[in-house]
Design an enzyme around this catalytic site. Structure first.
Site, mmCIF file in Angstrom:
data_model
loop_
_atom_site.group_PDB
_atom_site.id
_atom_site.type_symbol
_atom_site.label_atom_id
_atom_site.label_comp_id
_atom_site.label_asym_id
_atom_site.label_seq_id
_atom_site.Cartn_x
_atom_site.Cartn_y
_atom_site.Cartn_z
ATOM 1 N N SER A 165 0.840 -1.198 0.000
ATOM 2 C CA SER A 165 0.000 0.000 0.000
ATOM 3 C C SER A 165 0.873 1.245 0.000
ATOM 4 O O SER A 165 1.709 1.420 0.892
ATOM 5 C CB SER A 165 -0.884 0.020 1.248
ATOM 6 O OG SER A 165 -1.288 1.356 1.546
ATOM 7 N N VAL A 166 0.668 2.107 -0.979
ATOM 8 C CA VAL A 166 1.433 3.354 -1.076
ATOM 9 C C VAL A 166 1.159 4.219 0.161
ATOM 10 O O VAL A 166 2.086 4.575 0.898
ATOM 11 C CB VAL A 166 1.063 4.130 -2.363
ATOM 12 C CG1 VAL A 166 1.666 5.521 -2.373
ATOM 13 C CG2 VAL A 166 1.490 3.344 -3.603
ATOM 14 N N ASP A 308 -2.815 3.693 -12.360
ATOM 15 C CA ASP A 308 -3.235 5.069 -12.685
ATOM 16 C C ASP A 308 -3.146 5.374 -14.163
ATOM 17 O O ASP A 308 -3.565 6.444 -14.592
ATOM 18 C CB ASP A 308 -2.374 6.087 -11.907
ATOM 19 C CG ASP A 308 -2.705 6.052 -10.431
ATOM 20 O OD1 ASP A 308 -1.960 6.652 -9.639
ATOM 21 O OD2 ASP A 308 -3.693 5.390 -10.065
ATOM 22 N N ARG A 400 -8.534 17.729 -10.200
ATOM 23 C CA ARG A 400 -7.869 17.248 -8.965
ATOM 24 C C ARG A 400 -6.409 16.897 -9.236
ATOM 25 O O ARG A 400 -5.592 16.886 -8.348
ATOM 26 C CB ARG A 400 -8.581 15.993 -8.442
ATOM 27 C CG ARG A 400 -9.968 16.259 -7.949
ATOM 28 C CD ARG A 400 -10.520 15.054 -7.253
ATOM 29 N NE ARG A 400 -9.554 14.537 -6.267
ATOM 30 C CZ ARG A 400 -9.730 13.402 -5.604
ATOM 31 N NH1 ARG A 400 -10.793 12.665 -5.832
ATOM 32 N NH2 ARG A 400 -8.854 12.982 -4.723
HETATM 33 C C1 EPZ Z 1 -2.066 5.865 -4.033
HETATM 34 O O1 EPZ Z 1 -3.331 5.675 -3.429
HETATM 35 C C2 EPZ Z 1 -2.282 6.918 -5.103
HETATM 36 N N1 EPZ Z 1 -2.746 8.156 -4.466
HETATM 37 C C3 EPZ Z 1 -3.319 6.416 -6.108
HETATM 38 O O2 EPZ Z 1 -3.430 7.395 -7.132
HETATM 39 C C4 EPZ Z 1 -2.812 5.121 -6.732
HETATM 40 O O3 EPZ Z 1 -3.791 4.628 -7.614
HETATM 41 C C5 EPZ Z 1 -2.533 4.096 -5.617
HETATM 42 O O4 EPZ Z 1 -1.613 4.659 -4.660
HETATM 43 C C6 EPZ Z 1 -1.943 2.807 -6.158
HETATM 44 O O5 EPZ Z 1 -0.753 3.090 -6.839
HETATM 45 C C7 EPZ Z 1 -1.840 8.947 -3.860
HETATM 46 O O6 EPZ Z 1 -0.654 8.663 -3.827
HETATM 47 C C8 EPZ Z 1 -2.371 10.201 -3.234
HETATM 48 P P1 EPZ Z 1 -2.857 2.018 -1.962
HETATM 49 P P2 EPZ Z 1 -3.457 4.804 -2.074
HETATM 50 O O7 EPZ Z 1 -2.911 2.189 -0.491
HETATM 51 O O8 EPZ Z 1 -2.259 5.028 -1.227
HETATM 52 C C9 EPZ Z 1 -5.943 -1.352 -0.787
HETATM 53 C C10 EPZ Z 1 -4.509 8.914 -8.508
HETATM 54 O O9 EPZ Z 1 -5.180 8.665 -9.499
HETATM 55 N N2 EPZ Z 1 -5.716 -0.862 0.583
HETATM 56 O O10 EPZ Z 1 -1.552 1.653 -2.610
HETATM 57 O O11 EPZ Z 1 -4.788 5.044 -1.520
HETATM 58 C C11 EPZ Z 1 -6.639 -0.306 -1.651
HETATM 59 O O12 EPZ Z 1 -8.042 -0.409 -1.480
HETATM 60 C C12 EPZ Z 1 -4.689 8.071 -7.273
HETATM 61 O O13 EPZ Z 1 -3.611 9.804 -8.431
HETATM 62 C C13 EPZ Z 1 -6.217 -1.613 1.648
HETATM 63 O O14 EPZ Z 1 -6.844 -2.647 1.462
HETATM 64 O O15 EPZ Z 1 -3.403 3.329 -2.675
HETATM 65 C C14 EPZ Z 1 -6.199 -0.680 -3.034
HETATM 66 O O16 EPZ Z 1 -7.009 -1.740 -3.498
HETATM 67 C C15 EPZ Z 1 -5.872 7.133 -7.386
HETATM 68 N N3 EPZ Z 1 -6.012 -1.161 2.921
HETATM 69 C C16 EPZ Z 1 -4.779 -1.208 -2.814
HETATM 70 O O17 EPZ Z 1 -4.676 -1.538 -1.427
HETATM 71 C C17 EPZ Z 1 -5.306 -0.018 3.185
HETATM 72 O O18 EPZ Z 1 -5.121 0.330 4.372
HETATM 73 C C18 EPZ Z 1 -3.694 -0.185 -3.128
HETATM 74 O O19 EPZ Z 1 -3.993 0.982 -2.388
HETATM 75 C C19 EPZ Z 1 -4.799 0.719 2.092
HETATM 76 C C20 EPZ Z 1 -5.010 0.275 0.808
#
Ligand code: EPZ
Length: 419
Positions: A165-166, A308, A400
């Site tokens: 998770s990022v 993305d 955004r």
């Molecule tokens: C970041 O979101 C980016 N946003 C997203 O970009 C990007 O799509 C995403 O990383 C994946 O690369 C920012 O950096 C601000 P994740 P983030 O936590 O951190 C699940 C854009 O278009 N998950 O890596 O929210 C989640 O549901 C945006 O600029 C959990 O289950 O993404 C997803 O399925 C959209 N539990 C997967 O992991 C958690 O606690 C990856 O999410 C966190 C996430």
């Protein structure tokens, strides 16, 4: 409600300069709570950044944004600090949850609204909370808020993320800055935006080692000197305009202010499809390919093909010969652009998280609706290649994350206007 009107099939040619990365700027702004005085350059003027600045102001930091220079200066005088991230700010911008780590690290408490879901999925924060609890935070959820406490500060820990998770990696990284002892994060996200956050934190005094997907952070002291940091370029914006060039640049589209090393997987995919790319040190020249070839893609965490860019690639694949497949492996509902593209004539079928795209298909202009940031830019790409006129509604999604989109495209001879 503003709309975009696009007249399709205009050749693109000219130069596009890529803005700073929204997804690198957001965690760096959140981490600025730890600092006394920072100056951040190359900040993209997009809605999410303005919302994060509003959140920092609400918390009690002093911010000064120079729009013409894309610079923001932030100082934290530690006066009347409000360790609260309210629903009204977090609901529109999920990255607001990133202040959790820095508020806990610096003030030992935080009350942050749960971000709630969004168009592309439920997007829980369980991995963020899992990591903070490992660092000793007491966390409870009440009335839609995360209430976190660490009265005697956070304690270093060994944390292995169950999945990548990022945001959770960023929150844990920032929280661990002042945690006693040493923290080891395993199975971290390693996106370039995380590396940019690490370089910012190191300027702040953090002792951080990074190898593969493991990050080691030792208890650090915040330097109180002024920190200056220039944010990396936006690799998703770059990917978006490379695909625009692949669709419409009969002559050439020159894209600069970038580092091609950070977009290796995107370059490999576009070359496999048959797009003409000339790669230079800080720029890329794109030309519309001859016949585009089909391809099968699965979206994965960095360094693989990014989720993305999935919607944007789908538009390119409507012009490729044969049937392509895109498996969306990161989010459970990131095909909201498909029904809209089908209304423009695209031949796309979805079967359990995989899109099957047939091409080449002539697209025709239509009135369509944006649903999330990247879906909306895929509708812009479709409008640019479609016959006649396309009207895109709800373009606040676009605003955004894309700085000066119309201006950049108009400078390359696209016929696009906002009403
Ligand atoms: C970041 O979101 C980016 N946003 C997203 O970009 C990007 O799509 C995403 O990383 C994946 O690369 C920012 O950096 C601000 P994740 P983030 O936590 O951190 C699940 C854009 O278009 N998950 O890596 O929210 C989640 O549901 C945006 O600029 C959990 O289950 O993404 C997803 O399925 C959209 N539990 C997967 O992991 C958690 O606690 C990856 O999410 C966190 C996430």
């Amino acid at each position: 409600m503003q709309k975009l009107i696009i007249k399709g099939k205009k050749d693109l040619s000219g130069k596009i300069s890529i803005s700073g990365s929204k997804n690198a700027t957001l965690p760096i702004l959140a981490a600025s709570i730890l600092a006394n005085n920072v100056k951040i350059k190359n900040v993209p003027l997009v809605k999410d950044i303005l919302t994060m600045i509003e959140l920092l102001n609400f918390i009690g930091l002093k911010t000064k944004l120079s729009k013409k220079k894309n610079i923001i200066e932030i100082s934290n005088l530690d006066k009347n600090i409000n360790t609260l991230a309210p629903y009204k700010l977090v609901k529109t911008m999920r990255a607001g949850v990133l202040v959790l780590g820095s508020l806990l690290a610096k003030y030992g408490k935080a009350k942050v609204s749960l971000p709630g879901g969004c168009a592309i999925g439920t997007r829980p924060v369980d991995l963020h909370l899992f990591a903070l609890k490992k660092l000793g935070a007491k966390i409870k959820i009440k009335n839609g808020y995360i209430i976190a406490e660490a009265k005697n500060g956070l304690k270093g820990a060994k944390i292995k993320f169950p999945s990548i998770s990022v945001g959770a990696t960023e929150n844990a990284l920032i929280a661990a800055f002042k945690a006693k002892g040493k923290t080891i994060l395993k199975n971290c996200a390693i996106e370039p935006e995380i590396k940019d956050l690490i370089s910012f934190l190191k300027k702040l005094g953090a002792k951080i080692n990074f190898n593969g997907r493991t990050i080691i952070i030792k208890e650090s002291k915040v330097k109180n000197s002024k920190i200056i940091h220039k944010v990396i370029f936006d690799r998703i914006e770059l990917g978006t305009y490379m695909i625009a060039g692949a669709l419409l640049a009969k002559k050439k589209l020159f894209i600069d202010k970038i580092d091609p090393k950070l977009v290796k997987s995107e370059i490999d995919v576009l070359k496999k499809i048959g797009v003409k790319l000339i790669i230079k040190k800080t720029s890329i020249i794109v030309k519309k390919g001859g016949g585009l070839k089909r391809i099968n893609i699965i979206t994965k965490p960095y360094p693989h093909f990014p989720t993305d860019l999935q919607a944007q690639l789908m538009v390119l694949l409507t012009q490729a010969k044969g049937e392509s497949k895109i498996k969306e492996n990161i989010f459970e509902n990131r095909f909201m652009h498909v029904p809209e593209l089908k209304r423009m004539g695209a031949r796309i079928e979805i079967k359990n998280k995989t899109a099957f795209i047939k091409g080449p298909t002539k697209l025709t202009g239509a009135e369509v609706m944006a649903t999330d940031l990247r879906a909306s830019v895929s509708l812009v790409l479709a409008g640019l290649i479609a016959e006649n006129k396309t009207i895109i509604n709800r373009i606040y999604h676009l605003d955004r994350g894309y700085e000066f989109l119309e201006r950049k495209l108009k400078n390359c001879k696209a016929e696009i206007k906002r009403i």
